[in-house]
Enzyme design. Sequence first.
Site, PDB file in Angstrom:
ATOM      1  CB  SER A 142      -0.821   0.146   1.156  1.00 49.51           C
ATOM      2  OG  SER A 142      -0.090   0.019   2.473  1.00 49.51           O
ATOM      3  CE  LYS A 143      -1.353   7.566  -1.191  1.00 52.05           C
ATOM      4  NZ  LYS A 143      -2.634   8.220  -1.457  1.00 52.05           N
TER       5      LYS A 143
END
Length: 505
Positions: A268-269
């Site tokens: 994920s970011k």
Amino acid sequence: MIKIIFINILRRVRFAPSPTGPLHIGGLRTALFNYLFAKKTEGSFILRIEDTDKKREVAGAEKYIVDALNWCGIVPDEGPETKSPFGPYRQSERSHLYNKEIKKLVAAGHAYYAFDSEEELASYRNECEKKGETFIYNYSNRLSLKNSLSLSSGEVADLLEEGEKHVVRFLAPKDKTVKTIDLIRGESNINSSLLDDKILMKADGTPTYHFANVVDDHLMKITHVIRGEEWLPSLALHFLLYEAFGWKKPSFAHLPLILNPNGKGKLSKRSGEKGGFPVFPIKWEGEVKLEGFKEHGVLPSGLVNYLATLGWSPKEGSEVLSLEELTEMFQLKSVVSAGANFDFEKLNWYNHKHIQDVSNEYLVDELQNLNISAQKTNKERLTEAVGMVKERANTVLELWGLLEYLFFEPRKYDDKSLKKIKKDGLDKICSEIISLCHSLEKPDSLIENLKLWGDENGIGAGQIMMTTRAVLVGGLSGIDLQKIVSFIGLASVSQRTKVFVEKHI
Ligand code: GLU
């Protein structure tokens, strides 16, 4: 008897992103595996933009996808700009095809019109929830809901004529074993009674992902669908759609997930932000600005090489590979099903190797693109400097930190180094450096002369080298000292020493 075997060598694969934001490296890895497979088999790599959901579309996302692929060298053979019988390549421009195909499916009894309103469906869902059940629109209840199966043909015709809001649903068969095949995971059996009657055409007349995707893969003559694991649960529905149409199915391969570095969850970011690394190839200039690997100084060849190892491994002993070499070695059948942990250190390792392989001129272009100070330096000298330090660099950006002192006087002197060199004789060493700078014609023997002078005056070579380095560089790191002196020249050595004397003696 001569047996004639027809082998169809034509392979067509597609990368089919939705333009909903910047392309995540998970998507980039999918594009890469499609590309490698296509090139390896002399097939075609197609870019199809799946933009039917206009609410989720983000301005600039399509351009970003194209730019990111180009930057990596994963260039599509066909895409939105191509004119061909398989186009157009944006789903939003293919409505006429979906309208035609959906009619066929309804006529054949595999799809039906459903007129249930949002409110009605919400209340069915509520009722089920109260009983602890989940509402599924399928064989179990479709005949008691408002659709072209439960209503008379006259009623249906009237509703359609009146323009009553409706969707088109797929008629999922009851109790049929759907045998799906995935090239990476093998066979699996699913009972179709578990499926719901998925919406194929929405009330606004646009197709859903499932419908448009299957229709396009068929019409674009896609032979292999290579996509992310998140689409595996849709495979049974897609198989049933192909069967309902009577179309030949492509082969399917679902690529393993790219996981966070700790192995927990999809990369994920947020975990990139925590770990100090991006999860996008190039910078995104949307409302929220995001940096990409490019801005971190990662070379496209390094990124591509690393991404290729997420879910697949080239044969042992051949780790550092160009896109061409990867293409030659790639085997879809040796892609594994287990998720791959993202490892930024490993990516840096690959990048380091690629930095050694590319030309210094190329590195200078990249460096000057990323660093404003580097833009102010002379290109030829910067090229020489890059060649002197690149064996220590993991990223293009690191190059600057490793060579800045070859162009600019130290802005500050590192405290630890100062402590080490502030000893008796420091002033004498500095004076001797300055005087040698005036007496010598060329810089190439400065260090040797300094050492000779040290011998005569009882100052050790170690002390001399450390001092000279700290004075010129601002610290005790850096390349060979004589090389530094030769590069910056006697005038600069003298000037830097004078500045040091003023500040510290
Ligand atoms: N538009 C889908 C996505 O963005 C494509 C999935 C597929 O390749 O079938 O993931």
